[in-house]
Design a protein around this motif. Structure first.
Motif, PDB file in Angstrom:
ATOM      1  N   GLN A   1      47.990  30.809 -38.436  1.00  0.00           N
ATOM      2  CA  GLN A   1      47.664  29.813 -39.455  1.00  0.00           C
ATOM      3  C   GLN A   1      48.921  29.323 -40.169  1.00  0.00           C
ATOM      4  O   GLN A   1      49.025  28.152 -40.548  1.00  0.00           O
TER       5      GLN A   1
ATOM      6  N   ASP B   1      40.570  23.585 -39.457  1.00  0.00           N
ATOM      7  CA  ASP B   1      41.745  24.341 -39.014  1.00  0.00           C
ATOM      8  C   ASP B   1      42.545  23.626 -37.934  1.00  0.00           C
ATOM      9  O   ASP B   1      43.772  23.680 -37.928  1.00  0.00           O
TER      10      ASP B   1
ATOM     11  N   PHE C   1      36.695  21.557 -32.772  1.00  0.00           N
ATOM     12  CA  PHE C   1      36.891  22.843 -32.105  1.00  0.00           C
ATOM     13  C   PHE C   1      37.398  22.665 -30.669  1.00  0.00           C
ATOM     14  O   PHE C   1      37.535  23.639 -29.943  1.00  0.00           O
TER      15      PHE C   1
ATOM     16  N   LYS D   1      43.852  31.195 -32.960  1.00  0.00           N
ATOM     17  CA  LYS D   1      43.598  31.664 -34.317  1.00  0.00           C
ATOM     18  C   LYS D   1      42.106  31.842 -34.550  1.00  0.00           C
ATOM     19  O   LYS D   1      41.670  32.841 -35.139  1.00  0.00           O
ATOM     20  N   GLU D   2      41.294  30.890 -34.072  1.00  0.00           N
ATOM     21  CA  GLU D   2      39.844  30.996 -34.239  1.00  0.00           C
ATOM     22  C   GLU D   2      39.294  32.234 -33.526  1.00  0.00           C
ATOM     23  O   GLU D   2      38.375  32.886 -34.022  1.00  0.00           O
TER      24      GLU D   2
ATOM     25  N   ASN E   1      39.894  35.121 -35.706  1.00  0.00           N
ATOM     26  CA  ASN E   1      38.889  35.116 -36.774  1.00  0.00           C
ATOM     27  C   ASN E   1      37.586  35.742 -36.275  1.00  0.00           C
ATOM     28  O   ASN E   1      36.914  36.484 -37.004  1.00  0.00           O
TER      29      ASN E   1
ATOM     30  N   THR F   1      42.438  34.345 -44.934  1.00  0.00           N
ATOM     31  CA  THR F   1      41.623  34.112 -43.746  1.00  0.00           C
ATOM     32  C   THR F   1      40.169  34.459 -44.057  1.00  0.00           C
ATOM     33  O   THR F   1      39.868  35.093 -45.071  1.00  0.00           O
TER      34      THR F   1
ATOM     35  N   ARG G   1      34.841  34.063 -38.835  1.00  0.00           N
ATOM     36  CA  ARG G   1      34.048  32.954 -38.310  1.00  0.00           C
ATOM     37  C   ARG G   1      34.159  32.867 -36.788  1.00  0.00           C
ATOM     38  O   ARG G   1      35.058  33.420 -36.161  1.00  0.00           O
TER      39      ARG G   1
ATOM     40  N   TRP H   1      33.497  29.256 -34.554  1.00  0.00           N
ATOM     41  CA  TRP H   1      33.073  27.853 -34.617  1.00  0.00           C
ATOM     42  C   TRP H   1      32.759  27.509 -36.067  1.00  0.00           C
ATOM     43  O   TRP H   1      33.640  27.463 -36.898  1.00  0.00           O
TER      44      TRP H   1
END
Length: 649
Positions: free
Chosen positions: A29, A83, A306, A338-339, A342, A501, A504, A506
């Motif tokens: 991030q 993001d 996304f 990064k997602e 998460n 952070t 999550r 999506w």
């Protein structure tokens, strides 16, 4: 040294996953500490507050100021969902403010005279105009006020249009005043008058995403109020495309939307009009703000923020219009990684819930809540297997029918949901709430009618269903659930504080929230608790059978849970992708295309539910703790980053 117990080991593993996920997500991030990520709050009109997550490249200084972009999420989300744009643009030297729109995330709620969400969107950009004013005020010396951009997804795309048109109207009003016979230069515009009018053109570039290009009609010419370089990113498989002039989302070529976009800079027809609009081609000149471009990545509406192909277009647009000096190509992207981290943190968060409860039950206060799972129902015979399968399919069919029914009635039941001080004031959540309430009633009915029949036949007993609980046990179970949920949110707040952070995948997220968001939480909790209580009774008291492996049994339970929502998704998107480029539900008057989407969003939570409900049942021998904890998390995911109207205003 004694060996750690299994609950302690699982707790450590879950916390380790959270730690790894949060650390790596933070590094990605912040572009490995080359970008600062911090929370911004500014006071705005009508005593409101706008929150934004700011991404500030460290090389941006007063001596070398950087361009800036304000980006806005859609109606069902909050700022963190942006993001892709925030991370990728900041990596390339752009200051990004990922805002929470009014009534979303950590921003304050709309006032009673705002005209609701759509009224505020068309007048204030849901807070975007205030953020642009803040950026262009000069208070941030590291921001180049001559290079300000706006963008946003869906509702955020509408906010972007509102913002650039707001400044365009101010410019036009200043020009009109300058041409008045009584002005300083009479009907001639003086240099000072032109400079004053130009001062209102604060936006250099705008990129609405998930919002179709505007069309010029006899009654309206929206482009006469736009004095900024303008790109529009509209998904090739947009669910709302049926409202376009082409009858679907495909606008590239000769559609009126595409032609109006590129041919009418400042509302005036080009000298040499474009006859065919190609995707991603820049028309016009960025130096005089006449640049226009249309992107149509092959993606659906909710996937725009996304998908790497859509993010590539965002990077390309702002790299070009801002003349960014970067060696990072549009395909060089880290946001999706990064997602995924998460998501790893989210897995760890759910993993710690059961062992945390087990550890707490080792304390004297909760020791009596320990229990073991009861006996399973007898192995399925050919006849009982047939009835078992019929029950699964019947419940799936009713779940599907209940979804359709909820779209038809929820906005009639909750007609005041958009009004201040409404009890059920999260409009989109009311769709899922209605569906959940219908299914809670059905599942309770179906479970008990079959249980009583089987009990009379001697097939099932009270010990099999984990239903009976004393008053003392109930209140202690509720207290234990509060402790578990409190422990989970201590971790959530800690990771927000230390790493900035959240948790999550999506759009479904577990995140920090403003305390006033708890006001609508409790009314929605009732139906969700009843649903997951009935779900626990079915999963643990009706579908736990002798002779079937635990893995297979839980997988069947999980699949059974998503039959209705899954069928909605298959029919809705099967038609969109494979038949005629349009969704099945949405063009009709009885529902919006968003209604099925919200039901589809519930699939991950519904699939996970049997695993969590079974795990809590195994450590207590009762079906109460699991629904208390899981229904709370489900409502938090649904409500805390959604649109909430009213509250204190």
């Amino acid at each position: 040294m004694s060996k750690l117990s299994k609950p302690v080991r699982l707790l450590f593993i879950g916390l380790l996953l959270i730690l790894i996920g949060s650390i790596v997500a933070n590094l990605l991030q912040t572009d490995f500490r080359r970008v600062r990520v911090k929370d911004f709050y500014i006071g705005t009109e009508k005593q409101q507050t706008v929150h934004a997550l700011a991404f500030i490249p460290k090389h941006c200084t007063a001596e070398k100021p950087c361009p800036a972009v304000v980006t806005s999420h859609g109606w069902l989300n909050s700022g963190e969902v942006q993001d892709a744009a925030s991370i990728e643009l900041s990596r390339r030297g752009v200051v990004v403010l990922a805002m929470d729109a009014y009534s979303h995330g950590m921003s304050s709620n709309l006032t009673s005279d705002s005209g609701g969400t759509w009224g505020a969107m068309s007048t204030t950009g849901m807070g975007m105009i205030s953020l642009v004013e803040y950026l262009t005020s000069g208070i941030l010396d590291y921001v180049d006020t001559s290079r300000i951009g706006v963008m946003g997804h869906s509702m955020g795309g509408g906010n972007s249009f509102t913002t650039i048109m707001h400044y365009g109207r101010l410019y036009n009003a200043a020009i009109e005043e300058a041409m008045h016979p009584d002005s300083d230069g009479g009907e001639e515009i003086t240099e000072a008058e032109q400079a004053y009018a130009d001062s209102f053109n604060k936006i250099w570039a705008a990129l609405p995403t998930g919002a179709a290009p505007r069309m010029i009609t006899e009654a309206s010419n929206p482009y006469k109020d736009i004095y900024a370089n303008l790109g529009v990113l509209y998904g090739y498989y947009e669910e709302g495309g049926f409202g376009s002039s082409t009858g679907n989302a495909v606008l590239i070529g000769e559609s009126k939307e595409a032609l109006d976009l590129v041919n009418f800079p400042f509302g005036e027809l080009r000298d040499a009009p474009i006859k065919y609009v190609e995707e991603g081609v820049f028309y016009g000149n960025k130096a005089d703000r006449t640049l226009r471009v249309l992107y149509q990545p092959k993606t659906t509406h909710p996937l725009i923020h996304f998908m790497p192909n859509a993010t590539r277009d965002i990077i390309e647009f702002f790299t070009y219009v801002f003349d960014l000096n970067t060696q990072l190509g549009p395909g060089n992207q880290t946001f999706l990684i990064k997602e995924l981290f998460n998501f790893l943190s989210m897995i760890g968060l759910f993993m710690i819930m059961v062992p945390l409860a087990q550890i707490l039950m080792s304390c004297p206060l909760f020791a009596e809540l320990k229990g073991e799972e009861g006996p399973k129902i007898p192995a399925l015979t050919p006849k009982s297997r047939k009835l078992w399968n019929i029950g699964i399919l019947l419940t799936g069919a009713i779940s599907f029918g209940a979804a359709l029914l909820s779209w038809l009635i929820y906005d009639k039941i909750f007609v005041v949901a958009t009004k201040p001080k409404a009890i059920f004031n999260a409009p989109t959540a009311n769709n899922v709430f209605t569906w959940t309430a219908i299914m809670a009633i059905w599942c309770m009915f179906w479970f008990w009618i079959n249980f009583k029949k089987d009990k009379a036949a001697g097939i099932r007993t009270d010990e099999m269903i984990g239903w009976k609980i004393t008053s003392k046990e109930f209140w202690k179970t509720l207290l234990l659930a509060i402790f578990v949920i409190g422990g989970v949110y201590i971790v959530v707040w800690f990771c927000k504080w230390l790493f900035n952070t959240d948790f999550r995948i999506w759009t479904p997220a577990i995140k920090t929230f403003a305390p006033d968001k708890l006001i609508p939480f409790f009314p929605y909790l009732i139906a969700f608790f009843l649903f997951y209580l009935s779900n626990a009774l079915i999963v643990n008291g009706a579908m736990r059978v002798e002779g079937m492996s635990e893995k297979k049994n839980l997988f069947i339970c999980a699949v059974s849970n998503i039959i209705g929502a899954g069928l909605v998704g298959i029919l809705q998107y099967g038609k969109l992708f494979f038949i005629d480029h349009n969704v099945l539900w949405g063009p009709q008057e009885f529902c919006s295309w968003i209604d099925p989407l919200v039901i589809i969003f519930a699939i991950p939570v519904l699939f996970l539910a049997p695993y969590m409900l079974r795990a809590f049942y195994k450590i207590t021998g009762k079906n109460w703790l699991g629904p208390m904890v899981f229904s709370t998390m489900a409502v938090m995911i649904l409500v805390m980053h959604n649109c909430i109207n009213g509250l204190f205003f």
